[in-house]
Structure formats: C-alpha cells, structure tokens
Design an enzyme around this catalytic site. Structure first.
Site, PDB file in Angstrom:
ATOM      1  CE  LYS B  78      -3.761   1.996   2.426  1.00  0.00           C
ATOM      2  NZ  LYS B  78      -5.031   1.277   4.126  1.00  0.00           N
ATOM      3  CB  SER B 153      -8.460   3.332   2.594  1.00  0.00           C
ATOM      4  OG  SER B 153      -7.012   2.747   3.313  1.00  0.00           O
ATOM      5  CB  SER B 177      -8.817   0.258   5.203  1.00  0.00           C
ATOM      6  OG  SER B 177      -9.376   1.607   5.427  1.00  0.00           O
TER       7      SER B 177
END
Ligand SMILES: [Mg+2]
Ligand SMILES: [Zn+2]
Lengths: 100, 485, 475
Positions: B78, B153, B177
């Site tokens: 990420k 996210s 997330s």
C-alpha cells in the site's frame, strides 16, 4: 448549522487549515451531521467506565540508552522543499507566533 | 494459467524444482501490471528496475534450503508503507514525489524473506475512505466491474491481488480498510491483532487502531504473507513481545465442534437480502463442517462507528500535523510568513475528506469538548472491548458479513460522509477492540458482485481464524464471475 | 519594597537530562555538533516513524522524584501536546499532561528568616524542541536538540520574592547536580527557567492576574527580571490599572520585560494520550533500584559535615554546595585531620583558584591528596601558613606536590632554636622602644615584634617557636 460553522471557523485556526468560502457551507453542514451522529454516545452512562487509551495489555516498553548512528544530513535534507546544506529554511519566525 | 495466477505453494514448488525462475514470475507480474494498470489504476508506482534487479539477484543466489514460502513472490504494498527508495505518497498531493529515506518494518521483513516488491498500490488519501475515491490522483477501479469502486482504503492492494497483477499484497486496516476492499474485490484480507505486526514504517492514520495485514487470493497465501511480517519489533512500542505460531501448519485441521458466534445486533434489517442469503449459506457450510452456531450479543455495536470516528479523527488530526511543508512534502512557495506557509501548504496539500477529518478530530480534542467527545469515546471503547470479552466466552470465532453492501458505483456515496462511514459498521468494532478479523469471499450478490464474510477471533487468535477460513474456503464454491481486465 | 503588596511567584524549570541518546531514538545528545547531524527519521518526525522510550529517562525521573519527596504516580503516561512550530517536527510535543511521573514534591530553602519549604506541583517527562536561528529574512532550523529528554519541574506559587526565587533555583540545581542526571549548564541550555508572577495586597488569599516571563537563561536574570516585573506590576496597580495576563520576554540588555504574546493568542493544546507509547507503571522494584543508587541528599550531607568534621554551619553549607566540592573535602579529610584548616583553605585559596579558572571541583588543578599534603606540612610545623600560601599557586601552576616545591626552593621552616634566638635578639636590638613598652605592661606589642622576626626570616621561621622563644627572652 450556524453552530457547526462556528466550530469550523474556530478549529480551522487550531489545525492551520483554510476551507475556501465556497466549500465552507457544505463542509460545515457535513461536520454538523457528523457531530450530531456522534452525539449518539450520550445515550450511554459511562460515569463508572474507565477510558481505554491503549488496547494492548502491556506497559513499560523502553529501549537501552545506547547510541545508534544518525542518518546522514544530505540524505534527509535533500527531501526538504527548502534548505541549504546545513539548515532547513522557513519564512521568518515572528515573535507573536512563538511557543515553548 | 499465467504464472501470476498461481498460489504461493505452487510457485514455491516450481522454484524448488527449478522449473521457473523468479525473473520469469517477476516479468509476468510486470507484464500483467503494465497491461492492466491503465484500466485499474491499482498501482501508483511500479518498481520495474528494482524488481527485476531483485529477481536477478535471487536467481543468481539460488533458492536457499530453508527458504521462506515468500521467497521470490511478487508483492504489492500500500502507498502508505515506507520502504527505502520507494515513493510513499499516501494518495495525497502533500506527499507527491516523497520517497522514503528509511526502511519500515514491512520493508525489512519482505527483504528478509526474499519477496520482490513490485510497487506501491493506490489508496484513499491517508487511508481515509472506503472507496479509494479520496485519492488525489486517480480512481482505482474494481476489477470485476470497472464502473465500481474497489473499496477502501486499501483498494489498490485488493484490486492488484484480485486481478493477479501480483500474488499477494499488503494493506492497512484502521476501521475495515483491508477487510472491506477484500470483500468488494472477492479476495481474502486479514487484519491482525493490534500489536502483532509492527507499525514502524506505516504512515499513521489512527495509531491506536492501525494494523498492517495481507491480501491474498487464498487463505493459505494470506497465512504465508502474515507469517513473514508478524512478530515483535523493538521499533514499535505497541508491538507484542510474542512469537507467532506457524500459521500454515494447522490450516488443514478440521473444525469440528468449534463454536461460531453470531452477534444478534449484526443481523438487522440493514443488510440487503442477497447479501444475507450468502451469509446464511456460509453458516450452513460451517454447520456441515461440524461447527456449532451460537447466538451472542455485542450490545454496543450501534455505538462503535461514532466511537471510531471520534478516536480515529482525533489521532489523525495529530498524526497529520507533521505535514507542514518544512522537512518534506508539498510546500507553498509563495508564502511570506510562517503561518501562511503552514496554512497554504496544508490547505492545498490535503484533500477534502482529510481536511474534514482533521477538523473533526481537532474539535473533539479541543478544550471544553474533550470530555464530551474524546474521553467519552475512550470509555465506550472500553464497553465495546468488554462486549467481545464476553462473547469469546461463548464462541471461538464470530461470524458476520464484512460489509452491509457490495462494491458501489463511483460517486454514489462520496457526498454523504455518514452513509460512507456506515459502510464500516461491521468492521470498526474489531479495530476498537484490537482483535483479528478476516474477510473472505462467500458468494455473489444479485449484481454478480463479490460478497465478503467476516470472521473475528480473540486476541492473537490468527491461527484459529485462518484454520476456520481455510476449511470454509475448501468447500465454498468459486465465485463464478469474471474479471473485466 | 512596598509593604501593601506582595508578589506571588511560581517557577517552571526545564532540565535537560544527560542521557547518551535522545528520549525516543538512538541519536546522540552531544552538545555543539554540526547543525542537523544528530538527527534521524524518528526525531525528525518522518512519515511512519514511532517513538520508543529511553529507559534511562524514566530512571532519572524516578531518582529526581525521590530526591525531592515527590509522590510517584504508579500509572504515568505520555501525552501529545499539539501546536505548530518549525522547531517541532511532528506538530506535537510528546509530554505528560494529567498523569505526570511525580506530584507534590518539595524542597526547603534557607532564607534570612530561616528555613522555608517550597511546594512543587509536578514533575514530568517531555522532549525538547529544535533550535531556530533567525537570519536575513528567513529562519534556519537545526533539529539536533529535537528529542533531547527534559524534565519539567513546576513549583507551587509559594515564592514571595526574587531572592527566594534565586534560592529555590540554587537549591534545585544543587539537588539535580547531586543526582547527576543533568549537566545543569545554563549557558548550554541544560537548565532553563520561566517565571509566573502576580501581585496581590498582603493578606489577600486570592491571586492577582499573572504574567509569564520567558527566556531567563541565568539565575541572575531570573532575579533581575522578577525585580523589574514586580516593580512594573506594582506601578500599574498603584496607578489604578489592571495587569493583563500575557507572556513576557526578558531582555537581558535592558533588564526589562516586554510583551511577547497576549492571552487571546494563547493556544489550545488539545492534549490527548500518546497512542504510540505505552503507560509507564513505576513499580516497587524500580523505586528500590533508584533508591539504592541515590546519593546522600545535600541537606543531610551538610548536617553530617557539621557533626562529623566539627565544622561551623556556614563552612558545611559552602563545602556541600555541590557534590564534587563535598567529595573533594572528604578526600582531603582522609589525609589531613585538621578539618577546619581544610575548610578554611578550600573556601579561601582553593575556591579562588577554581573560580579564576572557572572549573569545578572535579577539574581542580590540585589533587585533594596534595592539598592535604600541603596542609599537613603546616600542621607538622615544616612550613608556615604564609609560605604555604606562596606554595599553593605554584602547585596549581606546576602540578607538583608541596613537598617537591619546598625541597626545590629550600622553603623549609626554620625551627632551629639557636637560629631563631639570634634573629629575635637582632629584632629586639633594633626595637628597644617596643621592648620597653612591653616591659611596662603593653603586651600588645608582642605581635608586632613577632611579625618583625617572621619578616626577617622571610616567613620561614616556625611561628610557634618564635612565639615561645620571644616570650621566654622578654620575661
Ligand atoms: Mg513543557
Ligand atoms: Zn533521532
């Protein structure tokens, strides 16, 4: 909603943010809704409840006082948007804004 | 079947028997990323050079006798993870072009295992969002429907694994997330116990809730990736001093007699019938596997989202104060005074959702409001935690839907933060209580979109969670839907 | 001093700990390094970094708590104090808010009216900020000091004069020096002080509006700034004005304080518990360990010096002012049993030499053993006190022992009866009038005559013997 507009105006200053005048109405309305939603918690009586600030059942995590080599100045100062070889540079710091 | 669709176990055997080289796999991964990223936008940065160099190095050195299962495996990370020399933009203009000068714990672990980092994956700005629409640069698409969001996210990490751009990837989970995008993209996503995986090098959103965890296309792959990043780290004070068990060892054990708790508060009117149908089927699968279903109660569930938003925004407001344009990141060049420098750099650098949360978070901490909001939130957090302590006296694992919805269309919820926040309803309590949770695909809804099943375990109960998930996965039929890329 | 009003003063002192590394990272705390060379991602607040507490910081804090009778909180916690400033990389300072490491400490000062106890509200652990250098239209930031560990010690508003403030600071510094947890060097900023001052009519229980004075980097400045500020506030009140709550800056050039920031601009720090650091639970074991390593408290040492060495209270307090002076004294006392003479010499010649060189007792150019050697030579009548005073600077300069110098220069005392008698007779011959006066009952001239003999011997004659023989000859 004027309440939440006041909040936004006040907190903007604390958080050093600026919401454009066009955005402000929508923003305040959204924040107002969020705060109203959050007020749901008042339904609960928590007078005898201890707050949880750390979920981990662990304390006293420390490290030894032994030096570790620092990162080289060039390697970090090159990331700075404004600096010379030695220092980070900011606009002049005026007294009114000083803290300690 | 392409190399990047294989499992870790399969690639490991191919490497062991020297039928495939790491370079082959890395090249296949690069090819897949470069062919599909235009449609998906899952990757924000592709490390073509360094990945190829790393693959070459691994091949030259040869596979060690005791190689980690993660050896030679292409991984996506990420965009909020700091790996030396790699950009970490957090989906924000304020960190555009920022390159980490140091290795976070996940970087150290991946290198140690011999994994190959393929690049960083797009996300909601500073992990604030449930759709990846709060990204300063692009919109990440759901690989099963390009008109829809991948969730957030960690949407980029989920989409990258779902579309076989990489084998596995890392995401971070503050309120859902990892689990929510895993459910939207039809992959496995695990949020570990708070403190199991070091947060050193993870750009903080809400420090007391954030955890790094794996995305994978099967439970076993998730176990392998978790294995390589779990364990004590001296650089993170909130890391458990704990030696993790071998997570892949007990996957094949049967789960006869385990008690699966069904929180009655979670199965309310709010869940669409088609999602509920999938969950009901899952319950039946567990029964068939010999598990016992028990009703449990998590009475403070309805307060969890509000609590989460108070605590998370408060912590975020402080965590994001360091972005001031002085040492790194975006800086307004015209500012003549210090105050102007701060205000303009921050206001121009942060997107609207981030600003909204900083404002909310600063407010709940500000003098006169602290007790009513922040302190209250911390107290309700205690209650939420106690709910789970009670529940785990009756159940070994808790089963819930991961999300009350499946992948929605772009723009559908962006203007209504509350409705967006509510989509985290089943996931946030787990973060508040610091527990492990896993999402795995359990079918599709009426629109042929993946539905996620969430299993929640007690603290440090990852092995049990993975075992139950593995057994479920083994008998659950494939989703039967096709990727659009 | 106007008798109708009394000042109310509270002091906030920041003490830099002398740990090897910073509070949350492994960077060195050395003073005077090149700018921005003792920095790392952690102390610079790079995205993704986390703090880890230096164990020595907690240990030092517990020690100080024990030295000043603090109540140690068994549950103590770090908090974030949020504000923006370029020397504060994270946008918050990691400090302690509602659960400081210690509360309700105290120390006593010796005022002209006797001992006075000053309460200490709290002591907490926090990190230091960086340094700003103001240049031509811009400011430069050096982060070397960022993350250096500090203890903040906040007194109760128990102080009533600038003199008391001075005594409080002196006492505080003494205790910190004894505890050896800080260099206590004001020039290098390892001890910094802010003062809160208000004025109220005598007898009134309620406090007046206070101002806070910052930038006091010497004890003398604290006194000066307080004197100025007390006077200023009193004049305002006498003229019927009101004091406005504000932060003021002391200008050491003019000796005045001036407005820096008014209350309206003051910040809301929105403190909250630091999620990245776990609570500090001070256990019995930690307290025991700290107690074990604690030095004798300065007041106890002072009392012991009076008793053990039979010293006057004044001598004992001067000699125990700082631990290295006290150690030096005790080292001397091992070799020389004339304890009062050691005291006289240390407070006289020795201290003068030290002050001239501005060094502390640890860096004394004369070893304690050697000073004792010098004093023993006086004691044994080998040299006179006068000669000793000539020898001492020589010892300082050359590092030689008294014995060596005496030998090289032939300074040994003349104690030969015959030689002294000859000198006495010569002196008496030259001072017949004085001899007559003495015989007429003016005993006071004896001193003069002895002085003449000593002078004639260039100070080498053994004064005791001169005295003896003189009386014998004159009788
Ligand atoms: Mg302070
Ligand atoms: Zn450092």
């Amino acid at each position: 909603m004027s309440d939440s507009k006041q909040i936004v105006n006040h907190v903007e200053k604390l958080a050093l943010l600026e919401i454009s005048p066009e955005e402000k109405d929508r923003f305040s309305e959204q924040i107002g809704k969020i705060l109203k939603f959050v007020e749901k918690l008042n339904e609960l009586d928590t007078t005898k409840i201890k707050p949880t600030s750390h979920i981990l059942p662990v304390q006293n995590v420390t490290r030894r006082d032994s030096p570790v080599p620092s990162i080289s100045r060039e390697n970090v100062i090159k990331l700075a948007p404004e600096a010379n070889n030695e220092f980070y540079i900011v606009p002049p710091v005026i007294q009114e804004f000083q803290e300690a | 079947m392409s190399l990047t669709s294989k499992t870790i176990q399969e690639l490991h055997s191919l490497y062991r028997s020297k039928k495939t080289s790491v370079q082959d796999v890395v090249e296949a991964s690069l090819k897949r990323i470069e062919e599909t990223n235009y449609h998906l936008n899952s990757f924000s940065h592709i490390c073509r050079e360094s990945a190829l160099a790393e693959a070459k190095k691994l091949d030259a050195a040869g596979m060690p006798e005791n190689a980690s299962m993660m050896w030679g495996i292409p991984v996506g990370v990420k965009d909020n993870m700091c790996i030396k020399g790699l950009p970490a933009t957090c989906g924000s203009k304020i960190l555009k072009n920022y390159i980490s000068p140091y290795d976070g714990a996940m970087g150290v672990c991946l290198k140690k295992a011999g994994s190959v980092v393929m690049g960083s994956c797009h996300m909601d700005e500073f992990a604030m969002g449930s759709s990846c629409e709060n990204n300063a640069f692009v919109k990440v698409k759901n690989p099963y429907d390009l008109e829809r969001v991948p969730g957030g996210s960690s949407g980029g990490s989920a989409a990258a694994v779902a579309s076989s751009q990489v084998i596995v990837s890392l995401g971070s989970d503050t309120g859902g997330s990892i689990r929510q995008p895993a459910s939207f993209c039809g992959v496995v996503g695990l949020k570990p116990t708070y403190g199991l995986v070091s947060r050193f090098g993870l750009v903080a959103f809400a420090s007391s809730l954030d955890q790094i965890g794996p995305f994978a296309r099967c439970v076993e792959d998730a176990a392998f990736l978790l294995q390589s990043i779990a364990g004590h780290d001296k650089k993170d004070s909130t890391s458990y001093d704990y030696t993790p068990p071998d997570y892949s060892k007990d996957l094949k054990n049967d789960i006869k007699g385990i008690k699966i708790g069904l929180p009655k508060e979670y199965f309310t009117d709010g869940i669409p019938a088609d999602i509920l149908t999938c969950i009901d089927k899952a319950k039946k699968v567990f029964c068939d596997l010999g598990a016992e279903l028990v009703e449990i109660s998590l009475p403070h569930t309805q307060y969890a989202i509000a609590t989460y938003y108070i605590l998370a925004t408060a912590e975020a407001s402080a965590n994001l104060a360091r972005f001031d344009g002085v040492r790194y990141g975006y800086r307004n060049k015209e500012a003549a005074t210090l105050k102007e420098l701060y205000i303009r750099s921050r206001s121009e650098g942060f997107g609207p959702e981030v600003k909204r949360r900083i404002i909310t978070g600063t407010f709940v901490l500000s003098s006169g409001y602290y007790d009513a909001y922040y302190l209250k939130g911390q107290k309700v957090r205690t209650l939420v935690k106690q709910d789970f302590d009670q529940a785990f006296r009756k159940a070994d694992v808790i089963l819930t839907p991961t999300s009350p919805c499946t992948a929605f269309q772009f723009g559908e919820k962006i203007d209504d933060p509350i409705s967006m926040y509510l989509s985290d309803i089943f996931t946030v309590s787990v973060n508040l209580a610091g527990l492990p949770g896993i999402s795995l695909p359990c079918g599709t809804d009426d629109k042929k979109l993946p539905v996620g099943l969430q299993l929640i375990g007690p603290s440090l109960g990852e092995a049990r969670l993975l075992n139950a998930a593995y057994q479920f996965e083994k008998v659950c039929p494939p989703l039967g839907i096709e990727l659009k890329v | 001093m106007n008798t109708d009003f009394e000042p109310v003063i509270g002091l906030e002192v920041h003490v830099q700990l002398n740990t090897k590394t910073k509070i949350f990272c492994g960077c060195s705390t050395k003073f005077g390094l090149l700018p921005n060379t003792s920095i790392c991602p952690v102390c610079l607040g790079y995205p993704g970094v986390l703090p880890v507490m230096n164990e020595e910081v907690v240990r030092s804090a517990v020690k100080v708590c024990l030295m000043m009778d603090f109540m140690i909180n068994t549950y103590s916690r770090m908090d974030r104090k949020n504000y923006f400033y370029p020397d504060l990389p994270k946008g918050y300072q990691i400090s302690q808010f509602d659960n400081p490491i210690g509360v309700k400490g105290k120390l006593s000062i010796d005022t002209d009216e006797g001992k006075k106890e000053i309460g200490i509200t709290r002591i907490h652990i926090e990190e230091d900020a960086g340094k700003l250098i103001h240049g031509d239209g811009v400011s430069y930031v050096d982060f070397n000091r960022t993350g250096v560990p500090l203890l903040e010690i906040v007194s109760e508003p128990d102080i009533r004069s600038s003199k008391e403030a001075y005594l409080y600071l002196k006492k505080l510094k003494q205790i910190l020096e004894y505890t050896k947890i800080s260099d206590c060097n004001m020039e290098e900023g390892s001890l910094r002080c802010d003062a809160n001052v208000s004025i109220r009519p005598k007898g009134q229980a309620q406090f007046g509006t206070k101002t806070e004075i910052k930038n006091l980097n010497s004890f003398k400045f604290v006194q000066k700034a307080l004197d100025y500020e007390i006077e200023r506030q009193m004049n305002v009140l006498k003229e019927g004005g009101t004091i406005s709550q504000e932060t003021r800056l002391f200008d050491s050039g003019t000796g005045k304080t001036k407005t820096m920031r008014s209350k309206e601009e003051a910040h809301d720090y929105h403190y909250f518990p630091e999620p990245d650091l776990l609570p500090i639970m001070v256990s019995e074991g930690m307290i025991k360990e700290a107690t074990f390593s604690l030095p004798e408290k300065p007041d106890d040492k002072c009392a012991r010096f009076e008793k053990q060495y039979g010293l006057p209270a004044y001598d004992a307090s001067v000699l125990t002012a700082d631990p290295s002076t006290a150690d030096y004294y005790e080292e001397c006392a091992k070799f020389c049993s004339n304890y009062k003479m050691i005291s006289n010499w240390m407070m006289g010649e020795w201290l003068r030499e030290l002050n001239e060189r501005s060094v502390s007792a640890v860096d004394s150019p004369v070893l304690a053993k050697d000073l004792a050697g010098l004093l023993n030579m006086i004691e044994n009548g080998k040299i006179s006190g006068k000669i000793a005073k000539e020898i001492f600077p020589e010892m300082v300069k050359t590092g030689k022992t008294a014995e060596q110098i005496v030998q090289e220069k032939g300074l040994t005392v003349i104690s030969d009866t015959g030689a002294i008698e000859t000198m006495i007779k010569e002196v008496l011959g030259k001072n017949e009038k004085s001899v007559q006066d003495y015989k007429n009952g003016k005993k006071g001239v004896l001193g003069f005559l002895i002085g003449q003999v000593m002078k004639a011997s260039k100070g080498k004659a053994d004064p005791k013997k001169v005295n003896e023989l003189m009386e014998k000859i004159l009788s």
